[in-house]
Design a protein around this motif. Structure first.
Motif, PDB file in Angstrom:
ATOM      1  N   ASP A 130       0.704  -1.219   0.110  1.00  0.00           N
ATOM      2  CA  ASP A 130       0.000  -0.108  -0.138  1.00  0.00           C
ATOM      3  C   ASP A 130       0.940   1.331   0.077  1.00  0.00           C
ATOM      4  O   ASP A 130       0.667   2.235   0.535  1.00  0.00           O
ATOM      5  CB  ASP A 130      -0.923   0.029   1.043  1.00  0.00           C
ATOM      6  CG  ASP A 130      -2.143   0.786   0.937  1.00  0.00           C
ATOM      7  OD1 ASP A 130      -2.282   1.376  -0.042  1.00  0.00           O
ATOM      8  OD2 ASP A 130      -2.893   1.131   1.993  1.00  0.00           O
TER       9      ASP A 130
ATOM     10  N   ARG B 221      -5.316   2.292  -6.154  1.00  0.00           N
ATOM     11  CA  ARG B 221      -5.206   1.920  -4.700  1.00  0.00           C
ATOM     12  C   ARG B 221      -4.650   3.193  -3.901  1.00  0.00           C
ATOM     13  O   ARG B 221      -4.883   3.831  -2.962  1.00  0.00           O
ATOM     14  CB  ARG B 221      -4.579   0.819  -4.098  1.00  0.00           C
ATOM     15  CG  ARG B 221      -4.266   0.477  -2.754  1.00  0.00           C
ATOM     16  CD  ARG B 221      -3.704  -0.665  -2.205  1.00  0.00           C
ATOM     17  NE  ARG B 221      -4.438  -1.557  -2.324  1.00  0.00           N
ATOM     18  CZ  ARG B 221      -3.990  -2.793  -1.929  1.00  0.00           C
ATOM     19  NH1 ARG B 221      -2.871  -3.203  -1.424  1.00  0.00           N
ATOM     20  NH2 ARG B 221      -5.125  -3.871  -1.803  1.00  0.00           N
ATOM     21  N   CYS B 222      -3.632   3.763  -4.724  1.00  0.00           N
ATOM     22  CA  CYS B 222      -3.051   4.918  -4.169  1.00  0.00           C
ATOM     23  C   CYS B 222      -3.564   6.480  -4.373  1.00  0.00           C
ATOM     24  O   CYS B 222      -3.237   7.443  -4.028  1.00  0.00           O
ATOM     25  CB  CYS B 222      -1.541   5.214  -4.343  1.00  0.00           C
ATOM     26  SG  CYS B 222      -1.266   5.748  -6.340  1.00  0.00           S
TER      27      CYS B 222
END
Length: 320
Positions: A92, A132-133
């Motif tokens: 992540d 996701r980021c």
């Protein structure tokens, strides 16, 4: 590096992981990530991601950049670059510059009869990582990937838009479906993502392709997407289409899609078709339920429902 030396280094990483000494494992992983061999570095990066080694993230970025240089020679197949970006994604880590570079990368390698782009998986991993980021320009990047030359990348882009789950991605998906796209995998991923973004409107849109004889590929993609959605509302659509369709191939696709829903009452419906239908229907249902080949209880229920010897024979073959 000799084959024996390569195997020794890979075995060393496996042994370190099995030993349970976290410090020793991280030391070994760092050493491999910094090394020149793409296969060893790739394995180390995979371990780093799976073991959530946040402390090696900076070295993963450097690893990616290093193997971008003369990639055909230093990282054939993009194995190391895929592993590095994949690990950063698992950890992540917000590394948008890495992800954008990976999403735009092509690596043409010689193959029999020409050249092949080996960076397709890399672009797909990067697409998910950008989502996701929360990369600010992600939709423009995904739009480019949705128009990629490689169908597997177009499908990956559609999946990433669905993973993002926001409505501003749906027009792109609808445009892809209604445009020139003819690959069933890409179309089904687009439709599945549309269903994930908005169930009610998505069902109406996807259902519109079922029964459209002028767009057989779109119809098949719609059936696949409805099955993969596992939505309760998808069952009624698939059942009604099955009961009015005469084409055997399409009926088989619809049965498979219903089986993919993995809903108990749908299983009851399919078993009812075996119990009360003819042998052709029974055999088609059993083949559609092959995804449950490991389920002994389901096998027993099907055997109990089957009246024809030919159907029982297919059950024994499928659930072997």
């Amino acid at each position: 590096m000799s084959k024996r030396r390569l195997e020794d280094q890979l075995d060393e990483l496996s042994q370190l992981r099995e030993a349970g000494d976290d410090d020793a494992l991280q030391t070994g992983v760092l050493k491999a990530i910094k090394g020149k061999n793409s296969i060893v570095a790739a394995k180390a990066a995979v371990i780093a991601g799976e073991m959530m080694m946040n402390g090696v993230a900076d070295e993963l970025v450097k690893m990616f950049e290093r193997f971008c240089v003369n990639g055909v020679k230093n990282d054939p197949g993009c194995r190391a670059k895929v592993a590095a970006v994949g690990a950063l994604y698992q950890l992540d880590m917000a590394e948008p510059e890495v992800y954008v570079k990976a999403a735009r990368m092509r690596q043409m390698e010689p193959v029999w009869g020409g050249r092949e782009d080996t960076a397709t998986e890399l672009r797909n991993v990067a697409a998910l990582a950008m989502v996701r980021c929360h990369y600010g320009d992600v939709m423009n990047e995904l739009a480019m990937l949705l128009a990629d030359d490689e169908h597997v990348v177009r499908a990956g882009a559609a999946k990433a838009i669905g993973y993002r789950g926001l409505g501003d991605g749906e027009p792109l998906l609808r445009l892809a479906v209604l445009g020139a796209e003819e690959d069933v995998d890409v179309l089904s991923e687009c439709m599945l993502s549309i269903l994930q973004i908005g169930i009610e409107a998505g069902i109406d849109f996807v259902t519109g392709f079922i029964g459209d004889e002028s767009r057989e590929t779109h119809e098949r993609a719609a059936i696949i997407a409805l099955g993969q959605s596992r939505l309760e509302s998808a069952f009624n659509v698939l059942r009604e289409a099955y009961e009015r369709t005469l084409d055997e191939e399409t009926r088989g696709d619809l049965l498979t899609a219903m089986s993919m829903l993995r809903l108990d009452h749908v299983t009851d419906y399919l078993i009812g078709l075996v119990r009360y239908g003819d042998d052709i229907t029974g055999e088609a249902v059993v083949r559609a339920m092959a995804i449950y080949h490991y389920d002994e209880k389901l096998k027993d229920r099907l055997l109990d429902a089957a009246r024809e010897a030919s159907v029982r024979q297919v059950i024994e073959m499928v659930f072997d």
